[in-house]
Design an enzyme around this catalytic site. Structure first.
Site, PDB file in Angstrom:
ATOM      1  CG  HIS A   1       5.711  -2.478  -8.471  1.00  0.00           C
ATOM      2  ND1 HIS A   1       4.645  -3.353  -8.442  1.00  0.00           N
ATOM      3  CD2 HIS A   1       5.641  -1.767  -7.325  1.00  0.00           C
ATOM      4  CE1 HIS A   1       3.979  -3.187  -7.305  1.00  0.00           C
ATOM      5  NE2 HIS A   1       4.560  -2.220  -6.621  1.00  0.00           N
TER       6      HIS A   1
ATOM      7  CG  ASP B   1     -20.684   8.059 -20.332  1.00  0.00           C
ATOM      8  OD1 ASP B   1     -21.660   7.337 -20.597  1.00  0.00           O
ATOM      9  OD2 ASP B   1     -19.738   8.247 -21.136  1.00  0.00           O
TER      10      ASP B   1
ATOM     11  CD  GLN C   1       9.442   7.909 -11.196  1.00  0.00           C
ATOM     12  OE1 GLN C   1       8.289   8.362 -11.162  1.00  0.00           O
ATOM     13  NE2 GLN C   1      10.202   7.998 -12.272  1.00  0.00           N
TER      14      GLN C   1
ATOM     15  CD  GLU D   1       4.050  -7.347  -7.445  1.00  0.00           C
ATOM     16  OE1 GLU D   1       4.847  -6.852  -8.271  1.00  0.00           O
ATOM     17  OE2 GLU D   1       2.942  -6.861  -7.185  1.00  0.00           O
TER      18      GLU D   1
ATOM     19  CG  HIS E   1       3.912  13.672 -13.208  1.00  0.00           C
ATOM     20  ND1 HIS E   1       3.918  12.940 -12.055  1.00  0.00           N
ATOM     21  CD2 HIS E   1       4.768  13.033 -14.050  1.00  0.00           C
ATOM     22  CE1 HIS E   1       4.735  11.911 -12.165  1.00  0.00           C
ATOM     23  NE2 HIS E   1       5.269  11.950 -13.372  1.00  0.00           N
TER      24      HIS E   1
ATOM     25  CG  HIS F   1       6.316   4.987 -12.606  1.00  0.00           C
ATOM     26  ND1 HIS F   1       5.025   5.345 -12.909  1.00  0.00           N
ATOM     27  CD2 HIS F   1       7.104   5.993 -13.069  1.00  0.00           C
ATOM     28  CE1 HIS F   1       5.022   6.512 -13.532  1.00  0.00           C
ATOM     29  NE2 HIS F   1       6.267   6.930 -13.652  1.00  0.00           N
TER      30      HIS F   1
ATOM     31  CE  LYS G   1       1.955   9.508 -13.802  1.00  0.00           C
ATOM     32  NZ  LYS G   1       2.782  10.118 -14.801  1.00  0.00           N
TER      33      LYS G   1
ATOM     34  CG  ASP H   1      -2.064   2.974  11.504  1.00  0.00           C
ATOM     35  OD1 ASP H   1      -0.871   2.656  11.554  1.00  0.00           O
ATOM     36  OD2 ASP H   1      -2.535   3.922  12.159  1.00  0.00           O
TER      37      ASP H   1
ATOM     38  CE  LYS I   1       4.232   8.220 -10.147  1.00  0.00           C
ATOM     39  NZ  LYS I   1       5.644   8.084 -10.036  1.00  0.00           N
TER      40      LYS I   1
END
Length: 779
Positions: free
Chosen positions: A388, A329, A488, A690, A322, A630, A324, A637, A632
């Site tokens: 999102h 460089d 998610q 948003e 999973h 979606h 991504k 604070d 994560k």
């Protein structure tokens, strides 16, 4: 010896299972041919069978540790050391010894012993020979254990995770992205970071520029990669968009220039050359596209070695790679390496901006990029599923750690050491950022560095890393004012699902190691219960604290389906557990507050008139859709942000299920004091701008009751606008999740939802237990 009542263990528990003596023999004395026993697990070949013991450690009836199996030995020596985070209430630390039966898969009990949890909490360090009770009169077995308990001591702002595979790094920079393409919203003009105006960057555009700049290497990992995805679009013209390069074309171009381009894509087990697979992750088509190019694309299967054919098949079918990431460089950054990491897959339907249009962009930005897995509509009718997501870019030593992750995975899959390219080590001594890389990954997916093996965990004799879970727990325990989460999925801490477990019809096998049985649902991650306990501590100290958790209406797909309904069932169990804990703390301390004054679940939705160019249908007549969360991400604070690929569920946090990666990042003063008025705060304000369509004055202090009340007020107002038949354009996206919470913490569906269903469906908001699916699939 009698129990002294329950006590809470909250902290780290180190356990060493040394050896046992005098275990009873529960095996039949027959020869088991190697070629048969290997179907079920490892074997030492033909031999006279005696017990094959292993130990499981429980707090009361909740498993926390399991050793490997010692074959054919009545005096086994394990010498296995474990460190696990605990947030458990109980009276005993129980030690059950079993004989593994590889043929019948029914483990025989060999003995049982225990230590009082009060002794563990009081003594902190215990070395003891534990006598084992056994029904067999001819033996008096013992188990030698060592235990160290390190209770939580709250030091707000102490985000560094000690004894972790990757250490805290400094010298690089961090960029946080909201959505694949970020617009400069009017509300952003009032946001500042370090006294300077906040100017957001656009993720997919920055990715494309980094790929184009690369001179030596480009390394990509993906759950899904569609070679047809375009990272940049012309919002005014689909014709111009189609002239822009796809990600596949970009990678081929760079490989032709002499750049080493390596791609690791998850091999979805149901896909083939003739079938896209259940999940449609484009692995086969992308691999075929790169086949006759200089790009090296490897389809990486999620394997599990050493536990037999069935367990390996189960893992390969249910779990995934999973991660991504993109690592390149870059001569213009610290240490010469840039890495992108987060929730965005380079695949269908991910490109979106903060408007999250349903219909307006179907013929422009989303031409040939239509994704509608919930209502299963066509491109002619819409709506598309708005997306999102949160992503990040890091440079410096932390980026080199993400590069190391790729090296370890490539070595496992291809059995090939990557070249150690010498990148330019540009200094960035003025950087305030501190970054630490976390992972969920096992030795069945990566070849670990032997020099870091002491930072790994083990089960069944197989090493794994679960620093991602520990990073979440550590940050939550150090939260002082508020926590903001977008995820998610949100489920875990099943050891506290008291009522739900009583009602669970699939809890039918006690202490069974068989992967396919319907045993007790097991979502061990401590994130939900730690959030609840942190709230309870603040209630006890009479201090304000607030938690905001954004989740989608439901997982993407048909909400009526069996597996999605079961996921919602576990999610409801998690929510109710948290709310009842908070309600109990309020009652205990004589507070008149409501649980929602401290904890709120929220979601996102969009209304939009389909317009004249769209085919009218039942699927679009109300012009509405959830915005699929979606992301994560966790923000603590306004100081600390954890961004990665893992959701808050057992798949992502376990370390032995899905492979995941994340970064924890914060800015600090020279004395290591975290900064709460810098880029993390600016990013959180941009997200709220948003979601709420602007930034309210009451949001200035997120933990304040005024802020909580304003969030609830606006969320309920927007929900009412979302659910009405009349389409009201441009309502803000932030909605209250459609549940009601009683003062005692009981969760019911919202009174605004007829029959307890999501708007426009017959799908139950609180979910339904399937009774047929193994819980490991849906947790």
């Amino acid at each position: 010896m009698t129990d002294k009542g329950k006590i809470l263990l909250r902290g780290s528990l180190k356990v060493r299972i040394g050896h046992a003596k005098g275990l009873p023999d529960r095996d039949s004395h027959v020869l088991v041919p190697h070629d048969i026993s290997s179907w079920f697990g490892p074997s030492n070949g033909p031999s006279r069978n005696v017990s094959d013991p292993f130990t499981i450690v429980y707090i009361d009836d909740r498993q926390i540790i399991q050793t490997g199996v010692v074959q054919n030995n009545l005096n086994p020596v394990w010498n296995e050391e474990f460190q696990t985070e605990v947030s458990h209430e109980g009276s005993r630390l129980n030690f059950w010894l079993y004989d593994e039966d590889v043929v019948n898969k029914v483990n025989q009990k060999l003995g049982y012993g225990w230590i009082d949890l009060h002794d563990v909490a009081l003594d902190r360090m215990i070395r003891r020979e534990v006598p084992l009770e056994t029904p067999y009169e001819d033996t008096s077995p013992i188990l030698f254990v060592e235990i160290e308990y390190i209770p939580v001591v709250n030091h707000s702002g102490q985000y560094s995770l000690q004894d972790s595979y990757f250490p805290v790094r400094q010298s690089g920079d961090v960029v946080l992205y909201q959505d694949a393409h970020t617009l400069q919203l009017p509300a952003f003009t009032s946001i500042q970071a370090h006294g300077l105006p906040y100017t957001p960057r656009s993720c997919f555009s920055d990715m494309e520029q980094s790929l184009l700049k690369a001179k030596t290497f480009i390394y990509v990992t993906g759950w899904s990669l569609n070679h047809m995805t375009r990272l940049t679009r012309d919002p005014a013209s689909s014709e111009n968009t189609q002239k822009l390069p796809t990600i596949g074309e970009l990678l081929v171009k760079k490989a032709d220039e002499g750049v080493e381009v390596l791609v690791l894509v998850w091999n979805e087990p149901t896909s083939s050359n003739s079938y896209k697979g259940i999940l449609g992750v484009h692995d086969e088509t992308t691999n075929k596209f790169f086949k006759d190019t200089k790009v090296r694309c490897v389809l990486s299967s999620r394997q599990k070695e050493g536990r037999g054919w069935f367990e390996s098949f189960f893992t390969r079918t249910l779990y995934s790679h999973h991660q991504k990431t993109i690592v390149v460089d870059d001569d213009d950054v610290a240490e010469g390496v840039t890495a992108y990491i987060g929730g965005l897959d380079l695949t269908t339907g991910r490109y979106d901006d903060q408007n999250h249009y349903l219909f307006k962009t179907l013929e422009t930005s989303h031409f040939n990029d239509f994704h509608s897995p919930v209502v299963n509509s066509t491109v002619g009718e819409g709506p598309r599923l708005p997306w999102h997501d949160i992503h990040s870019r890091v440079t410096g030593f932390a980026a080199k750690d993400i590069l190391q992750n790729f090296r370890e995975r490539w070595l496992y899959d291809v059995n090939e050491e990557l070249a150690d390219y010498k990148t330019k080590a540009r200094d960035n001594t003025e950087s305030k950022w501190k970054v630490q890389v976390y992972r969920s990954i096992s030795e069945d997916s990566a070849v670990f560095d032997d020099g870091r093996s002491s930072y790994l965990l083990a089960k069944h004799g197989r090493s794994y890393e679960a620093s991602l879970h520990k990073g979440y727990v550590n940050a939550i325990r150090n939260a002082d004012r508020f926590i903001y989460i977008e995820s998610q999925f949100f489920m875990g801490s099943s050891h506290e699902w008291v009522q739900r477990l009583r009602d669970c019809k699939d809890w039918i096998v006690e202490h069974c190691s068989c992967s396919c049985c319907h045993a007790a649902p097991k979502a061990d991650n401590l994130i939900p219960i730690e959030i609840a306990r942190q709230i309870c501590d603040k209630i006890s100290d009479n201090e304000r604290f607030a938690v905001y958790i954004l989740i989608p209406f439901h997982p993407d797909g048909d909400p009526h389906s069996v597996h999605i309904q079961e996921m919602l069932y576990w999610q409801t169990a998690t929510m109710e557990m948290m709310y009842t804990q908070v309600a109990a703390a309020l009652k205990q301390h004589g507070r008149s507050a409501h649980p929602r004054d401290y904890l709120n679940f929220l979601c996102l939705g969009r209304r939009e008139n389909p317009g004249d160019g769209v085919e009218k249908s039942e699927k679009n007549k109300f012009g509405r859709s959830m915005i699929y969360i979606h992301s994560k991400v966790m923000i603590v604070d306004d100081e600390y942000a954890l961004v990665g690929t893992s959701n808050i569920n057992q798949r992502g946090m376990d370390g032995r299920r899905d492979t995941e990666i994340a970064v924890g990042c914060w800015e600090a003063q020279p004395d290591d004091t975290p900064i709460n008025c810098g880029h993390v705060q600016a990013f959180r304000k941009a997200l709220w701008s948003e979601h709420f369509g602007g930034y309210e004055d009451d949001f200035a202090i997120p933990e304040s009751l005024a802020c909580v009340k304003k969030v609830i007020e606006l969320g309920e107002k927007h929900w009412n606008s979302y659910t009405q038949d009349r389409i009201e354009e441009d309502i803000p996206h932030l909605l209250t999740y459609p549940i009601d919470i009683s003062r005692d913490g009981h969760v019911t569906y919202s009174a605004t939802c007829s029959g307890g269903h999501f708007p426009g469906t017959k799908a139950h908001i609180l979910g339904r237990k399937s009774g047929i699916l193994p819980s490991r699939l849906t947790l």
